[in-house]
Design a protein around this motif. Structure first.
Motif, PDB file in Angstrom:
ATOM      1  N   ASN A 106      22.019   3.926 -20.335  1.00 33.79           N
ATOM      2  CA  ASN A 106      23.206   3.571 -19.556  1.00 33.79           C
ATOM      3  C   ASN A 106      23.751   2.199 -19.946  1.00 33.79           C
ATOM      4  OD1 ASN A 106      23.624   5.718 -17.324  1.00 33.79           O
ATOM      5  ND2 ASN A 106      21.399   5.378 -17.348  1.00 33.79           N
ATOM      6  N   SER A 107      22.888   1.318 -20.437  1.00 33.27           N
ATOM      7  CA  SER A 107      23.327  -0.026 -20.828  1.00 33.27           C
ATOM      8  C   SER A 107      23.091  -0.307 -22.303  1.00 33.27           C
ATOM      9  CB  SER A 107      22.596  -1.086 -19.995  1.00 33.27           C
ATOM     10  OG  SER A 107      21.190  -1.001 -20.198  1.00 33.27           O
ATOM     11  N   SER A 108      22.071   0.301 -22.890  1.00 32.98           N
ATOM     12  CA  SER A 108      21.665   0.014 -24.258  1.00 32.98           C
ATOM     13  C   SER A 108      22.247   1.014 -25.244  1.00 32.98           C
ATOM     14  CB  SER A 108      20.133   0.035 -24.351  1.00 32.98           C
ATOM     15  OG  SER A 108      19.712   0.121 -25.693  1.00 32.98           O
ATOM     16  N   LYS A 144      25.978  -9.342 -24.657  1.00 30.98           N
ATOM     17  CA  LYS A 144      25.738  -8.298 -23.664  1.00 30.98           C
ATOM     18  C   LYS A 144      25.275  -7.037 -24.372  1.00 30.98           C
ATOM     19  CE  LYS A 144      28.792  -9.385 -19.762  1.00 30.98           C
ATOM     20  NZ  LYS A 144      29.751  -8.775 -18.810  1.00 30.98           N
ATOM     21  N   SER A 145      24.628  -6.140 -23.633  1.00 29.59           N
ATOM     22  CA  SER A 145      24.286  -4.841 -24.184  1.00 29.59           C
ATOM     23  C   SER A 145      25.551  -4.003 -24.355  1.00 29.59           C
ATOM     24  CB  SER A 145      23.296  -4.124 -23.265  1.00 29.59           C
ATOM     25  OG  SER A 145      22.050  -4.794 -23.245  1.00 29.59           O
ATOM     26  N   ASN A 162      31.737  -1.156 -20.349  1.00 28.03           N
ATOM     27  CA  ASN A 162      32.085  -1.140 -18.922  1.00 28.03           C
ATOM     28  C   ASN A 162      32.978  -2.309 -18.549  1.00 28.03           C
ATOM     29  OD1 ASN A 162      30.671   1.212 -18.408  1.00 28.03           O
ATOM     30  ND2 ASN A 162      28.789   0.153 -17.862  1.00 28.03           N
ATOM     31  N   GLN A 163      32.732  -3.490 -19.115  1.00 31.10           N
ATOM     32  CA  GLN A 163      33.572  -4.645 -18.809  1.00 31.10           C
ATOM     33  C   GLN A 163      34.984  -4.444 -19.338  1.00 31.10           C
ATOM     34  OE1 GLN A 163      32.037  -8.590 -19.744  1.00 31.10           O
ATOM     35  NE2 GLN A 163      34.104  -9.453 -19.823  1.00 31.10           N
ATOM     36  N   ASP A 190      27.200  -2.236 -21.415  1.00 35.68           N
ATOM     37  CA  ASP A 190      27.773  -3.203 -20.478  1.00 35.68           C
ATOM     38  C   ASP A 190      29.099  -3.755 -20.997  1.00 35.68           C
ATOM     39  OD1 ASP A 190      25.624  -2.851 -18.788  1.00 35.68           O
ATOM     40  OD2 ASP A 190      24.521  -4.593 -19.547  1.00 35.68           O
ATOM     41  N   THR A 220      17.212  -3.259 -20.438  1.00 36.21           N
ATOM     42  CA  THR A 220      18.664  -3.327 -20.591  1.00 36.21           C
ATOM     43  C   THR A 220      19.057  -3.442 -22.058  1.00 36.21           C
ATOM     44  OG1 THR A 220      18.866  -4.406 -18.438  1.00 36.21           O
ATOM     45  CG2 THR A 220      20.730  -4.625 -19.941  1.00 36.21           C
TER      46      THR A 220
END
Length: 340
Positions: free
Chosen positions: A168-170, A58-59, A65-66, A62, A205
């Motif tokens: 935001n993700s990378s 995953k990035s 966030n998980q 992310d 992403t």
């Protein structure tokens, strides 16, 4: 905001196979490096231990966030790879477990400093400089000038021909954002980002996706870590890799144990392997070119010599704080929305 790309079908298939049998896995790892390295690390660790582990790519954003979302009941044991400032943020939110790894004394000074900064919650496993790369064949075909500096990328000649990650993700893209703020000052950095946005064809992403797209000729210029561009160049792509003239930032990729991990002893064993020369050697074996953190590890032959690149004194403590990260991301989203 411009569209966010999805992983390719091939990566999706790899992820399905990598996560098959998760219920029986003795360790669950979220991986923030390139897919090829994720797969190589999984294979090497399973061969060494005889265990079946779950490894999902995953990035970096992310992953954080998980782990946040699962704080009350974690399903992840180890967070391996991805930019260190994001690991520091996870540590400051009490999401990570302190651990003194077996190979900590073999770490290079920058990795020892990072470990101390994290309060023993994250260990540096590699370093890499930020930059960009352009497709030389496409540049010649379009009869465009070759960019050498960050500010060159705002030239109207590159309108719709640059690709970057979404911060935001990378983790790569957040490092870009933090680097520009440190290079230019915040106000000038956001004026720059607004101008750059006019030339961006897509925000991705994954942080390595922009240079992969440039390597394929889908876009002219990709902003990414230089070692990701080296990997594409080694595979035969016509990329020219640029260390921006104004200077640039860098990442320390890290490994951390998730607080409340279900398999804590195996998680510690995995961290020890990730910091060993054997574990770090899986990077070069899978075509990666980061600088490993263990002084006893072999340096990939094509790894960029970061000692020759003009670097900012990257402030990991500031840009790894939840408040600063959230504030900068909110401002980034507002600026990009306003200029689209």
């Amino acid at each position: 905001m411009k569209g966010i790309t999805a992983f390719s079908a091939g990566v999706a298939l790899w992820l399905m196979s990598a996560t098959a049998g998760t219920a029986a896995a003795s360790l669950t790892v979220l991986c923030g490096v390139d897919e090829a390295w994720c797969a190589a690390m999984k294979t090497a660790y399973e061969a060494k231990t005889g265990l079946d582990i779950s490894m999902t790519r995953k990035s970096t954003g992310d992953i954080l966030n998980q782990i946040r979302a699962e704080k009350a009941a974690p399903t992840v044991d180890v967070w391996w790879g991805g930019t260190g400032d994001t690991h520091l943020q996870g540590g400051s939110e009490d999401l990570l477990e302190p651990y003194q790894p077996a190979h900590e004394r073999d770490m290079l000074p920058w990795a020892q400093n990072f470990f101390a900064m994290s309060g023993g919650r994250s260990a540096g496993i590699y370093a890499g400089a930020l930059g960009f790369a352009y497709n030389a064949d496409l540049l010649r075909e379009l009869k465009l000038p070759a960019p050498t500096c960050w500010k060159d990328l705002t030239d109207i000649a590159y309108r719709g021909r640059i690709r970057s990650g979404n911060p935001n993700s990378s983790g790569t893209a957040f490092t870009t954002l933090a680097t520009l703020v440190q290079l230019f000052g915040e106000e000038e950095a956001f004026r720059y980002l607004a101008a750059l946005n006019r030339n961006i064809d897509q925000y991705t992403t994954a942080g390595s996706a922009p240079v992969k797209a440039a390597a394929r000729g889908e876009t002219l210029i990709g902003i990414s870590f230089m070692h990701d561009a080296v990997t594409q160049k080694q595979a035969g792509s016509p990329l020219i890799i640029v260390a921006p003239c104004e200077g640039t930032g860098y990442e320390i990729g890290a490994v951390s144990i998730v607080k409340g991990a279900q398999h804590i002893e195996e998680a510690k064993r995995f961290v020890d392997f990730a910091l060993s020369p054997e574990g770090q050697g899986t990077g070069a074996a899978s075509g990666q070119n980061q600088v490993p953190s263990n002084a006893k590890s072999a340096l990939p032959l094509a790894a960029p010599d970061i000692s020759l690149i003009k670097m900012v004194d990257y402030d990991f403590a500031t840009f790894g704080s939840p408040e600063e990260r959230s504030r900068l991301l909110e401002r980034f989203d507002a600026v990009i929305s306003a200029t689209n």
